[in-house]
Design a protein around this motif. Structure first.
Motif, PDB file in Angstrom:
ATOM      1  N   LEU A   1       0.827  -1.206   0.000  1.00 22.45           N
ATOM      2  CA  LEU A   1       0.000   0.000   0.000  1.00 22.45           C
ATOM      3  C   LEU A   1       0.861   1.256   0.000  1.00 22.45           C
ATOM      4  O   LEU A   1       0.597   2.208  -0.754  1.00 22.45           O
ATOM      5  CB  LEU A   1      -0.924  -0.012   1.214  1.00 22.45           C
ATOM      6  CG  LEU A   1      -1.920   1.149   1.312  1.00 22.45           C
ATOM      7  CD1 LEU A   1      -2.836   1.178   0.101  1.00 22.45           C
ATOM      8  CD2 LEU A   1      -2.734   1.030   2.588  1.00 22.45           C
ATOM      9  N   LEU A   2       1.897   1.278   0.831  1.00 22.72           N
ATOM     10  CA  LEU A   2       2.758   2.460   0.889  1.00 22.72           C
ATOM     11  C   LEU A   2       3.509   2.691  -0.415  1.00 22.72           C
ATOM     12  O   LEU A   2       3.900   3.818  -0.715  1.00 22.72           O
ATOM     13  CB  LEU A   2       3.748   2.327   2.049  1.00 22.72           C
ATOM     14  CG  LEU A   2       3.134   2.398   3.449  1.00 22.72           C
ATOM     15  CD1 LEU A   2       4.197   2.216   4.524  1.00 22.72           C
ATOM     16  CD2 LEU A   2       2.405   3.727   3.647  1.00 22.72           C
ATOM     17  N   ALA A   3       3.660   1.637  -1.198  1.00 22.54           N
ATOM     18  CA  ALA A   3       4.297   1.800  -2.505  1.00 22.54           C
ATOM     19  C   ALA A   3       3.415   2.595  -3.461  1.00 22.54           C
ATOM     20  O   ALA A   3       3.894   3.103  -4.481  1.00 22.54           O
ATOM     21  CB  ALA A   3       4.621   0.423  -3.104  1.00 22.54           C
ATOM     22  N   SER A   4       2.109   2.726  -3.121  1.00 19.11           N
ATOM     23  CA  SER A   4       1.179   3.498  -3.948  1.00 19.11           C
ATOM     24  C   SER A   4       1.035   4.933  -3.472  1.00 19.11           C
ATOM     25  O   SER A   4       0.316   5.722  -4.091  1.00 19.11           O
ATOM     26  CB  SER A   4      -0.206   2.836  -3.943  1.00 19.11           C
ATOM     27  OG  SER A   4      -0.172   1.559  -4.532  1.00 19.11           O
ATOM     28  N   ALA A   5       1.703   5.281  -2.365  1.00 18.47           N
ATOM     29  CA  ALA A   5       1.624   6.641  -1.837  1.00 18.47           C
ATOM     30  C   ALA A   5       2.534   7.551  -2.656  1.00 18.47           C
ATOM     31  O   ALA A   5       3.728   7.277  -2.808  1.00 18.47           O
ATOM     32  CB  ALA A   5       2.021   6.655  -0.366  1.00 18.47           C
ATOM     33  N   LEU A   6       1.989   8.623  -3.159  1.00 13.48           N
ATOM     34  CA  LEU A   6       2.729   9.530  -4.030  1.00 13.48           C
ATOM     35  C   LEU A   6       3.278  10.723  -3.244  1.00 13.48           C
ATOM     36  O   LEU A   6       2.737  11.092  -2.201  1.00 13.48           O
ATOM     37  CB  LEU A   6       1.815  10.023  -5.153  1.00 13.48           C
ATOM     38  CG  LEU A   6       1.248   8.920  -6.053  1.00 13.48           C
ATOM     39  CD1 LEU A   6       0.243   9.494  -7.040  1.00 13.48           C
ATOM     40  CD2 LEU A   6       2.383   8.214  -6.799  1.00 13.48           C
ATOM     41  N   PRO A   7       4.349  11.341  -3.739  1.00 15.62           N
ATOM     42  CA  PRO A   7       4.962  12.461  -3.018  1.00 15.62           C
ATOM     43  C   PRO A   7       4.087  13.707  -2.999  1.00 15.62           C
ATOM     44  O   PRO A   7       3.245  13.908  -3.878  1.00 15.62           O
ATOM     45  CB  PRO A   7       6.264  12.698  -3.789  1.00 15.62           C
ATOM     46  CG  PRO A   7       6.001  12.167  -5.162  1.00 15.62           C
ATOM     47  CD  PRO A   7       5.099  10.986  -4.965  1.00 15.62           C
TER      48      PRO A   7
ATOM     49  N   ALA B   1      -8.963   7.758  -1.047  1.00 17.17           N
ATOM     50  CA  ALA B   1      -9.911   7.487   0.044  1.00 17.17           C
ATOM     51  C   ALA B   1      -9.724   6.068   0.562  1.00 17.17           C
ATOM     52  O   ALA B   1      -9.730   5.824   1.773  1.00 17.17           O
ATOM     53  CB  ALA B   1     -11.344   7.703  -0.440  1.00 17.17           C
ATOM     54  N   ALA B   2      -9.550   5.134  -0.355  1.00 16.22           N
ATOM     55  CA  ALA B   2      -9.315   3.740   0.043  1.00 16.22           C
ATOM     56  C   ALA B   2      -7.978   3.612   0.757  1.00 16.22           C
ATOM     57  O   ALA B   2      -7.860   2.936   1.787  1.00 16.22           O
ATOM     58  CB  ALA B   2      -9.355   2.838  -1.181  1.00 16.22           C
ATOM     59  N   GLY B   3      -6.938   4.270   0.205  1.00 19.52           N
ATOM     60  CA  GLY B   3      -5.606   4.154   0.770  1.00 19.52           C
ATOM     61  C   GLY B   3      -5.495   4.711   2.178  1.00 19.52           C
ATOM     62  O   GLY B   3      -4.778   4.161   3.017  1.00 19.52           O
ATOM     63  N   VAL B   4      -6.217   5.803   2.452  1.00 14.53           N
ATOM     64  CA  VAL B   4      -6.201   6.369   3.799  1.00 14.53           C
ATOM     65  C   VAL B   4      -6.731   5.352   4.803  1.00 14.53           C
ATOM     66  O   VAL B   4      -6.132   5.113   5.862  1.00 14.53           O
ATOM     67  CB  VAL B   4      -7.023   7.669   3.863  1.00 14.53           C
ATOM     68  CG1 VAL B   4      -7.247   8.112   5.310  1.00 14.53           C
ATOM     69  CG2 VAL B   4      -6.325   8.777   3.075  1.00 14.53           C
ATOM     70  N   LEU B   5      -7.871   4.729   4.473  1.00 15.80           N
ATOM     71  CA  LEU B   5      -8.446   3.728   5.374  1.00 15.80           C
ATOM     72  C   LEU B   5      -7.512   2.526   5.517  1.00 15.80           C
ATOM     73  O   LEU B   5      -7.308   2.008   6.622  1.00 15.80           O
ATOM     74  CB  LEU B   5      -9.805   3.267   4.852  1.00 15.80           C
ATOM     75  CG  LEU B   5     -10.946   4.281   4.918  1.00 15.80           C
ATOM     76  CD1 LEU B   5     -12.222   3.679   4.349  1.00 15.80           C
ATOM     77  CD2 LEU B   5     -11.183   4.754   6.343  1.00 15.80           C
ATOM     78  N   GLY B   6      -6.943   2.078   4.410  1.00 14.45           N
ATOM     79  CA  GLY B   6      -6.048   0.933   4.460  1.00 14.45           C
ATOM     80  C   GLY B   6      -4.821   1.212   5.300  1.00 14.45           C
ATOM     81  O   GLY B   6      -4.394   0.372   6.110  1.00 14.45           O
TER      82      GLY B   6
ATOM     83  N   ALA C   1      -2.487  20.178   9.622  1.00 12.18           N
ATOM     84  CA  ALA C   1      -1.186  20.086   8.953  1.00 12.18           C
ATOM     85  C   ALA C   1      -1.354  19.555   7.540  1.00 12.18           C
ATOM     86  O   ALA C   1      -2.165  18.666   7.281  1.00 12.18           O
ATOM     87  CB  ALA C   1      -0.260  19.177   9.757  1.00 12.18           C
ATOM     88  N   GLY C   2      -0.587  20.124   6.620  1.00 14.02           N
ATOM     89  CA  GLY C   2      -0.668  19.702   5.231  1.00 14.02           C
ATOM     90  C   GLY C   2       0.164  18.474   4.959  1.00 14.02           C
ATOM     91  O   GLY C   2       0.556  17.740   5.865  1.00 14.02           O
ATOM     92  N   CYS C   3       0.459  18.284   3.683  1.00 13.55           N
ATOM     93  CA  CYS C   3       1.215  17.114   3.253  1.00 13.55           C
ATOM     94  C   CYS C   3       2.684  17.274   3.617  1.00 13.55           C
ATOM     95  O   CYS C   3       3.274  18.352   3.481  1.00 13.55           O
ATOM     96  CB  CYS C   3       1.049  16.960   1.746  1.00 13.55           C
ATOM     97  SG  CYS C   3       1.658  15.417   1.076  1.00 13.55           S
ATOM     98  N   THR C   4       3.294  16.202   4.079  1.00 15.77           N
ATOM     99  CA  THR C   4       4.702  16.221   4.477  1.00 15.77           C
ATOM    100  C   THR C   4       5.433  15.056   3.827  1.00 15.77           C
ATOM    101  O   THR C   4       5.073  13.895   4.044  1.00 15.77           O
ATOM    102  CB  THR C   4       4.858  16.129   6.003  1.00 15.77           C
ATOM    103  OG1 THR C   4       4.123  17.181   6.624  1.00 15.77           O
ATOM    104  CG2 THR C   4       6.322  16.209   6.400  1.00 15.77           C
TER     105      THR C   4
ATOM    106  N   GLN D   1       1.673   8.716   8.477  1.00 18.35           N
ATOM    107  CA  GLN D   1       1.998   9.884   7.664  1.00 18.35           C
ATOM    108  C   GLN D   1       1.389   9.773   6.279  1.00 18.35           C
ATOM    109  O   GLN D   1       0.884  10.761   5.721  1.00 18.35           O
ATOM    110  CB  GLN D   1       3.513  10.044   7.547  1.00 18.35           C
ATOM    111  CG  GLN D   1       3.938  11.324   6.817  1.00 18.35           C
ATOM    112  CD  GLN D   1       3.423  12.571   7.499  1.00 18.35           C
ATOM    113  OE1 GLN D   1       3.682  12.786   8.683  1.00 18.35           O
ATOM    114  NE2 GLN D   1       2.668  13.398   6.782  1.00 18.35           N
ATOM    115  N   ALA D   2       1.415   8.580   5.690  1.00 18.07           N
ATOM    116  CA  ALA D   2       0.805   8.379   4.380  1.00 18.07           C
ATOM    117  C   ALA D   2      -0.694   8.653   4.447  1.00 18.07           C
ATOM    118  O   ALA D   2      -1.271   9.244   3.523  1.00 18.07           O
ATOM    119  CB  ALA D   2       1.067   6.958   3.893  1.00 18.07           C
ATOM    120  N   ALA D   3      -1.330   8.236   5.542  1.00 16.31           N
ATOM    121  CA  ALA D   3      -2.766   8.492   5.708  1.00 16.31           C
ATOM    122  C   ALA D   3      -3.028   9.982   5.854  1.00 16.31           C
ATOM    123  O   ALA D   3      -3.989  10.521   5.278  1.00 16.31           O
ATOM    124  CB  ALA D   3      -3.292   7.740   6.929  1.00 16.31           C
ATOM    125  N   ALA D   4      -2.191  10.671   6.614  1.00 15.76           N
ATOM    126  CA  ALA D   4      -2.353  12.120   6.790  1.00 15.76           C
ATOM    127  C   ALA D   4      -2.144  12.849   5.467  1.00 15.76           C
ATOM    128  O   ALA D   4      -2.876  13.799   5.146  1.00 15.76           O
ATOM    129  CB  ALA D   4      -1.363  12.630   7.840  1.00 15.76           C
TER     130      ALA D   4
END
Length: 412
Positions: free
Chosen positions: A184-190, A215-220, A237-240, A249-252
């Motif tokens: 899942l974290l491999a799908s998190a974009l910068p 939306a799915a990734g945040v829950l996952g 807080a915004g994206c970091t 952090q990925a969910a935030a």
């Protein structure tokens, strides 16, 4: 998570827009049956592409609202399971064994697991489905829509939801040493390029920022399923960016992406089949759930208010899954699904399928307590009042006799 559960026409249009491969037409090629008969299925639309999904959402939504589903509806869902444990979107003839042409998929299976676990009493079905999901896990730890398909955020997240709902730690469900969270974290974009979204792969495998996947990734990433409650209140807080972001952090970051996408209008948009952009009610409901889970109900207040004002007509035209999505959004934010912008979502959902058994025990107890209170009020305003008046009259008569006696004694 709408792409995988839309009607065939809508799904194909969505595929054309975001450039993803078709999910193997995810359905049994058998002709569909009417949902309006005694089958137990919710909704009257063709179930070929979403029968199990919408049935699962309907049962989950009823459960969160304190409704005991119809045994017929639950049986419809359990009957859809193949002998290998997997679920296809729809099988017209459950008595017929599944074969190589039966397109079982991870999304239908994971949703069914969550629904059947919630209603209880079907441990064997759930265990068999979980075993199948584990058997088709990819080497990167994730799942695609169909067995062997490339891992993506939507499917991996809905399976994570099935694992956590059944008290299975996703961190311990590994393939080649990799967990679902790794995939899942491999799908998190910068943040700098894509605002912290979760991506969905295009035809070339490139991850594109996608609100549905986010939306799915945040829950996952939070280890949450389709049903969740509001999380702890988080700051704005915004994206970091980070070289290796944690799940939190990925969910935030994903929540920050959704909040930014919702900031202007209070809803997400879609443009299917080259048409002009239209409000995307389903993804907006999913975003409400994700925002509430990550940062508390206040984070989802604006899109929730928009849904309360505008979503009733959409749900009426879209059917049980739409009502269920709104109920789950209400549940996640602590809103009342029976008074959602003036609409009783629970009553509307119940009317699309077999009548439920009734209210859950805790709700029956609450109803009984309310009835007792009403009876007490009636006593206070009815018999109780006349009893009080009668006592006063008797007391008054007694006082009258007493005073009369005194007067007689005082007379010469």
């Amino acid at each position: 998570m709408n792409v995988r559960r839309r009607s065939s026409a809508t799904a194909l249009a969505a595929i054309a827009v975001i450039g993803v491969a078709a999910p193997a037409v995810a359905a049994d090629p058998s002709p569909s049956t009417s949902a309006s008969g005694p089958s137990g299925l919710y909704g009257s639309a063709d179930p070929q592409f979403d029968g199990v999904w919408r049935q699962s959402l309907a049962l989950l939504a009823q459960d969160t609202a304190g409704v005991v589903p119809s045994p017929k509806a639950v049986k419809w869902l359990t009957d859809q399971q193949c002998d290998n444990g997997g679920f296809a979107p729809f099988r017209a003839d459950p008595a017929k064994a599944c074969d190589a042409k039966t397109m079982v998929d991870t999304n239908s299976t994971a949703a069914a697991v969550q629904a059947l676990w919630a209603v209880g009493g079907h441990g064997d079905v759930v265990e068999s489905a979980l075993a199948w999901l584990k058997s088709v896990q990819n080497k990167d730890g994730g799942w695609g829509y169909t067995p062997g398909g490339p891992s993506e955020a939507n499917s991996t997240s809905v399976v994570i939801g099935a694992l956590t709902a059944t008290e299975t730690d996703p961190e311990k469900v590994r393939k080649a040493g990799e967990s679902p969270y790794d995939a899942l974290l491999a799908s998190a974009l910068p943040c700098a390029e894509d605002g912290g979204a979760f991506g969905y792969p295009d035809q070339d495998g490139k991850l594109l920022a996608n609100a549905d996947a986010t939306a799915a990734g945040v829950l996952g990433a939070l280890g949450k399923g389709l049903v969740t409650e509001a999380g702890e209140k988080a700051g704005g807080a915004g994206c970091t960016d980070a070289d290796e972001p944690t799940r939190e952090q990925a969910a935030a970051n994903g929540a920050a992406y959704l909040a930014d996408a919702l900031a202007k209008d209070g809803h997400l948009k879609s443009a299917l089949g080259g048409s002009a952009e239209q409000p995307d009610y389903g993804n907006t409901a999913d975003a409400v759930v994700a925002l509430a889970a990550q940062g508390g109900a206040d984070k989802a207040a604006k899109p929730l208010a928009w849904l309360e004002k505008n979503a009733a007509k959409w749900a009426e035209g879209s059917g049980p899954a739409a009502y269920a999505q709104l109920i789950l959004a209400a549940h996640a934010t602590g809103a009342d699904p029976r008074a959602f912008g003036g609409t009783d979502l629970v009553e509307k959902l119940n009317a699309t399928g077999p009548a439920p058994q009734g209210a859950a025990a805790k709700d029956t107890a609450t109803a009984s307590a309310k009835a007792a209170d009403e009876d007490e009020k009636k006593d206070d305003s009815g018999f109780g009042v006349w009893w009080f008046v009668g006592v006063c009259l008797v007391f008054g008569i007694g006082i009258g006799f007493l005073l009369s006696g005194r007067n007689k004694k005082q007379q010469p």
